[in-house]
Scaffold this motif. Structure first.
Motif, PDB file in Angstrom:
ATOM      1  N   VAL A  83      -1.540   5.116 -33.666  1.00 24.14           N
ATOM      2  CA  VAL A  83      -2.333   4.537 -34.749  1.00 24.14           C
ATOM      3  C   VAL A  83      -2.778   3.143 -34.348  1.00 24.14           C
ATOM      4  CG1 VAL A  83      -2.309   3.738 -37.145  1.00 24.14           C
ATOM      5  CG2 VAL A  83      -1.168   5.887 -36.525  1.00 24.14           C
ATOM      6  N   ILE A  84      -4.076   2.905 -34.416  1.00 21.43           N
ATOM      7  CA  ILE A  84      -4.606   1.550 -34.253  1.00 21.43           C
ATOM      8  C   ILE A  84      -4.949   1.059 -35.646  1.00 21.43           C
ATOM      9  CG2 ILE A  84      -6.396   0.103 -33.232  1.00 21.43           C
ATOM     10  CD1 ILE A  84      -6.641   2.038 -30.957  1.00 21.43           C
ATOM     11  N   GLY A  85      -4.183   0.103 -36.146  1.00 23.20           N
ATOM     12  CA  GLY A  85      -4.395  -0.379 -37.508  1.00 23.20           C
ATOM     13  C   GLY A  85      -3.332  -1.389 -37.881  1.00 23.20           C
ATOM     14  N   ASP A  86      -3.363  -1.843 -39.127  1.00 21.77           N
ATOM     15  CA  ASP A  86      -2.430  -2.878 -39.571  1.00 21.77           C
ATOM     16  C   ASP A  86      -1.221  -2.259 -40.265  1.00 21.77           C
ATOM     17  OD1 ASP A  86      -3.428  -2.127 -42.026  1.00 21.77           O
ATOM     18  OD2 ASP A  86      -4.084  -4.133 -42.628  1.00 21.77           O
ATOM     19  N   ASP A  87      -0.476  -3.101 -40.994  1.00 28.60           N
ATOM     20  CA  ASP A  87       0.764  -2.639 -41.636  1.00 28.60           C
ATOM     21  C   ASP A  87       0.524  -1.477 -42.590  1.00 28.60           C
ATOM     22  OD1 ASP A  87       2.030  -4.644 -40.257  1.00 28.60           O
ATOM     23  OD2 ASP A  87       2.287  -5.982 -41.983  1.00 28.60           O
ATOM     24  N   ARG A  88      -0.600  -1.511 -43.316  1.00 30.13           N
ATOM     25  CA  ARG A  88      -0.871  -0.427 -44.264  1.00 30.13           C
ATOM     26  C   ARG A  88      -1.045   0.902 -43.542  1.00 30.13           C
ATOM     27  NH1 ARG A  88      -3.809  -4.703 -46.365  1.00 30.13           N
ATOM     28  NH2 ARG A  88      -3.283  -5.348 -48.484  1.00 30.13           N
ATOM     29  N   ALA A  89      -1.742   0.862 -42.414  1.00 28.12           N
ATOM     30  CA  ALA A  89      -1.948   2.086 -41.643  1.00 28.12           C
ATOM     31  C   ALA A  89      -0.626   2.599 -41.080  1.00 28.12           C
ATOM     32  CB  ALA A  89      -2.952   1.836 -40.516  1.00 28.12           C
ATOM     33  N   LEU A  90       0.225   1.697 -40.639  1.00 28.61           N
ATOM     34  CA  LEU A  90       1.544   2.070 -40.119  1.00 28.61           C
ATOM     35  C   LEU A  90       2.369   2.751 -41.205  1.00 28.61           C
ATOM     36  CD1 LEU A  90       4.016   2.041 -38.262  1.00 28.61           C
ATOM     37  CD2 LEU A  90       4.304  -0.397 -38.789  1.00 28.61           C
ATOM     38  N   VAL A  91       2.453   2.132 -42.383  1.00 29.15           N
ATOM     39  CA  VAL A  91       3.236   2.711 -43.482  1.00 29.15           C
ATOM     40  C   VAL A  91       2.641   4.047 -43.908  1.00 29.15           C
ATOM     41  CG1 VAL A  91       3.976   2.391 -45.869  1.00 29.15           C
ATOM     42  CG2 VAL A  91       4.044   0.463 -44.279  1.00 29.15           C
ATOM     43  N   ARG A  92       1.299   4.127 -43.960  1.00 30.83           N
ATOM     44  CA  ARG A  92       0.638   5.373 -44.347  1.00 30.83           C
ATOM     45  C   ARG A  92       1.012   6.507 -43.384  1.00 30.83           C
ATOM     46  NH1 ARG A  92      -4.714   4.211 -43.566  1.00 30.83           N
ATOM     47  NH2 ARG A  92      -4.601   2.897 -45.427  1.00 30.83           N
ATOM     48  N   PRO A 114       4.189  -5.667 -30.149  1.00 30.00           N
ATOM     49  CA  PRO A 114       3.318  -6.763 -29.717  1.00 30.00           C
ATOM     50  C   PRO A 114       2.064  -6.782 -30.593  1.00 30.00           C
ATOM     51  CG  PRO A 114       3.957  -5.362 -27.857  1.00 30.00           C
ATOM     52  CD  PRO A 114       4.370  -4.644 -29.104  1.00 30.00           C
ATOM     53  N   THR A 115       1.559  -7.966 -30.898  1.00 27.06           N
ATOM     54  CA  THR A 115       0.380  -8.061 -31.745  1.00 27.06           C
ATOM     55  C   THR A 115      -0.894  -8.334 -30.960  1.00 27.06           C
ATOM     56  OG1 THR A 115       0.964 -10.370 -32.209  1.00 27.06           O
ATOM     57  CG2 THR A 115       1.634  -8.717 -33.826  1.00 27.06           C
ATOM     58  N   GLY A 116      -0.821  -8.413 -29.639  1.00 27.65           N
ATOM     59  CA  GLY A 116      -2.018  -8.495 -28.812  1.00 27.65           C
ATOM     60  C   GLY A 116      -2.460  -7.097 -28.417  1.00 27.65           C
ATOM     61  N   ALA A 117      -3.772  -6.849 -28.399  1.00 21.06           N
ATOM     62  CA  ALA A 117      -4.280  -5.499 -28.165  1.00 21.06           C
ATOM     63  C   ALA A 117      -3.849  -4.939 -26.818  1.00 21.06           C
ATOM     64  CB  ALA A 117      -5.810  -5.499 -28.276  1.00 21.06           C
ATOM     65  N   VAL A 118      -3.950  -5.737 -25.750  1.00 21.22           N
ATOM     66  CA  VAL A 118      -3.601  -5.252 -24.419  1.00 21.22           C
ATOM     67  C   VAL A 118      -2.104  -4.977 -24.324  1.00 21.22           C
ATOM     68  CG1 VAL A 118      -3.531  -5.819 -21.957  1.00 21.22           C
ATOM     69  CG2 VAL A 118      -5.556  -6.400 -23.309  1.00 21.22           C
ATOM     70  N   ALA A 119      -1.274  -5.935 -24.754  1.00 15.51           N
ATOM     71  CA  ALA A 119       0.178  -5.770 -24.672  1.00 15.51           C
ATOM     72  C   ALA A 119       0.645  -4.583 -25.510  1.00 15.51           C
ATOM     73  CB  ALA A 119       0.873  -7.048 -25.128  1.00 15.51           C
ATOM     74  N   ALA A 120       0.052  -4.415 -26.692  1.00 17.74           N
ATOM     75  CA  ALA A 120       0.459  -3.316 -27.561  1.00 17.74           C
ATOM     76  C   ALA A 120       0.061  -1.967 -26.967  1.00 17.74           C
ATOM     77  CB  ALA A 120      -0.150  -3.488 -28.941  1.00 17.74           C
ATOM     78  N   SER A 150       3.429   5.834 -32.230  1.00 15.59           N
ATOM     79  CA  SER A 150       3.043   4.651 -31.463  1.00 15.59           C
ATOM     80  C   SER A 150       1.975   3.903 -32.247  1.00 15.59           C
ATOM     81  CB  SER A 150       2.504   5.045 -30.086  1.00 15.59           C
ATOM     82  OG  SER A 150       3.489   5.711 -29.329  1.00 15.59           O
ATOM     83  N   VAL A 151       2.003   2.571 -32.188  1.00 14.93           N
ATOM     84  CA  VAL A 151       1.095   1.759 -32.997  1.00 14.93           C
ATOM     85  C   VAL A 151       0.555   0.605 -32.167  1.00 14.93           C
ATOM     86  CG1 VAL A 151       0.858   0.329 -35.071  1.00 14.93           C
ATOM     87  CG2 VAL A 151       2.356   2.333 -35.104  1.00 14.93           C
ATOM     88  N   VAL A 152      -0.758   0.382 -32.288  1.00 18.03           N
ATOM     89  CA  VAL A 152      -1.392  -0.829 -31.767  1.00 18.03           C
ATOM     90  C   VAL A 152      -1.810  -1.643 -32.991  1.00 18.03           C
ATOM     91  CG1 VAL A 152      -3.279  -1.806 -30.425  1.00 18.03           C
ATOM     92  CG2 VAL A 152      -2.211   0.326 -29.689  1.00 18.03           C
ATOM     93  N   PRO A 153      -1.100  -2.744 -33.305  1.00 16.62           N
ATOM     94  CA  PRO A 153      -1.402  -3.501 -34.527  1.00 16.62           C
ATOM     95  C   PRO A 153      -2.745  -4.221 -34.438  1.00 16.62           C
ATOM     96  CG  PRO A 153       0.821  -3.977 -33.711  1.00 16.62           C
ATOM     97  CD  PRO A 153       0.073  -3.281 -32.603  1.00 16.62           C
ATOM     98  N   VAL A 154      -3.668  -3.845 -35.311  1.00 14.44           N
ATOM     99  CA  VAL A 154      -4.965  -4.500 -35.414  1.00 14.44           C
ATOM    100  C   VAL A 154      -5.341  -4.536 -36.886  1.00 14.44           C
ATOM    101  CG1 VAL A 154      -7.421  -4.416 -34.843  1.00 14.44           C
ATOM    102  CG2 VAL A 154      -5.742  -3.689 -33.138  1.00 14.44           C
ATOM    103  N   GLY A 155      -5.738  -5.706 -37.378  1.00 15.55           N
ATOM    104  CA  GLY A 155      -6.152  -5.808 -38.773  1.00 15.55           C
ATOM    105  C   GLY A 155      -5.622  -7.057 -39.429  1.00 15.55           C
TER     106      GLY A 155
END
Length: 286
Positions: A68-77, A111-117, A94-99
């Motif tokens: 999932v590429i998204g923020d906390d709401r997308a993760l919980v969803r 990680p909150t950076g796109a590449v590291a995540a 697996s999650v790439v935090p963006v938002g």
């Protein structure tokens, strides 16, 4: 919902890109997608337009590992959907935090950076985490807070305040003036002042209705127990927090609202949370 198939070099991934992430930080989304596509044997990218298409994409993942590429709401969803489908035990997320809202993701070790995540998705390892499940089958990954405390987010995020026009500001001022003439309601449902709540841990009362409290927090701890902190109202000297751990936490009393991760729920008169040990898997940096 648009779907794009690409291929590259070790794992088979289903990449679901939340619409809020695309709208708020398209560049980070593009970078993450490129890193994932370059590092996986096969990558299927889904671009859902809303929650229903998000759920449909996740449900059709087949043997692919969901990302999932998204923020906390997308993760919980995503976790809530897998929980309702009773597929959390067999599916590592697996999650790439963006938002706009990334506090929960950071607290979980993502990680909150796109590449590291994105690299963590490819090279990381699954870690099993405890989950709070309430009596309405809702899930909590990070923490429950009572009463709910508003969280300000970035201007582009969901839940961010929209620009206030002059005429609307005048109306709001009038409403506040009228409200100020009414007696204050000191309940957690009002979001301010002390609340009278009964907090029970595994059937034992930690605090009862006669003792007003400023707030209650419940977080999944380690080893299948929840950590509970109750902050009593101070009278004179500052009152020390009351703490306890247990598998089942029940809060009851006057109607109250609570914040579970990024979502405010209620009002309710009672809510019970049960810890499910190691209930879900998250890919974290090795």
């Amino acid at each position: 919902m648009a779907e794009v198939a690409t291929s590259a070099t070790s794992d088979q991934l289903l990449v679901v890109i939340d619409p809020v992430a695309r709208r708020t930080d398209g560049e980070s989304v593009r970078i993450a997608k490129d890193v994932l596509s370059a590092g996986a044997a096969s990558t299927k990218v889904c671009l859902p337009d809303g929650p229903e298409e998000f759920a449909r994409a996740l449900g059709r993942r087949g043997s692919r590992r969901p990302v999932v590429i998204g923020d906390d709401r997308a993760l919980v969803r995503a976790v809530a959907l897998l929980h309702r489908q009773r597929e959390l035990a067999a599916c590592a997320l697996s999650v790439v935090p963006v938002g706009p809202a990334l506090g929960l993701a950071g607290s979980l070790g993502l990680p909150t950076g796109a590449v590291a995540a994105a690299r963590a998705v490819l090279d990381g390892a699954e870690r099993r985490l405890d989950l709070l499940v309430d009596d309405s089958d809702g899930v909590v990954l990070g923490a429950v807070g009572i009463p709910s405390v508003p969280v300000r987010e970035g201007p582009a995020g969901e839940g961010a305040a929209a620009p206030v026009r002059p005429w609307l500001r005048t109306c709001q001022s009038l409403v506040r003036t009228l409200a100020a003439s009414r007696p204050a309601r000191t309940t957690a449902a009002a979001g301010g002042g002390p609340a009278r709540l009964r907090v029970e841990i595994d059937g034992t009362t930690l605090v009862d209705l006669h003792q007003p409290v400023e707030g209650v927090s419940v977080t999944p701890g380690a080893g299948g127990v929840a950590e509970v902190v109750v902050r009593p109202v101070s009278v004179g000297a500052e009152a020390s927090p009351l703490t306890a751990t247990g598998r089942t936490v029940t809060v009851s009393g006057a109607h109250f609202r609570y914040r579970a991760d990024a979502v405010v729920s209620g009002p309710v008169r009672t809510r019970t949370w049960v810890v499910h040990e190691g209930a879900w898997g998250l890919t974290l940096p090795g």
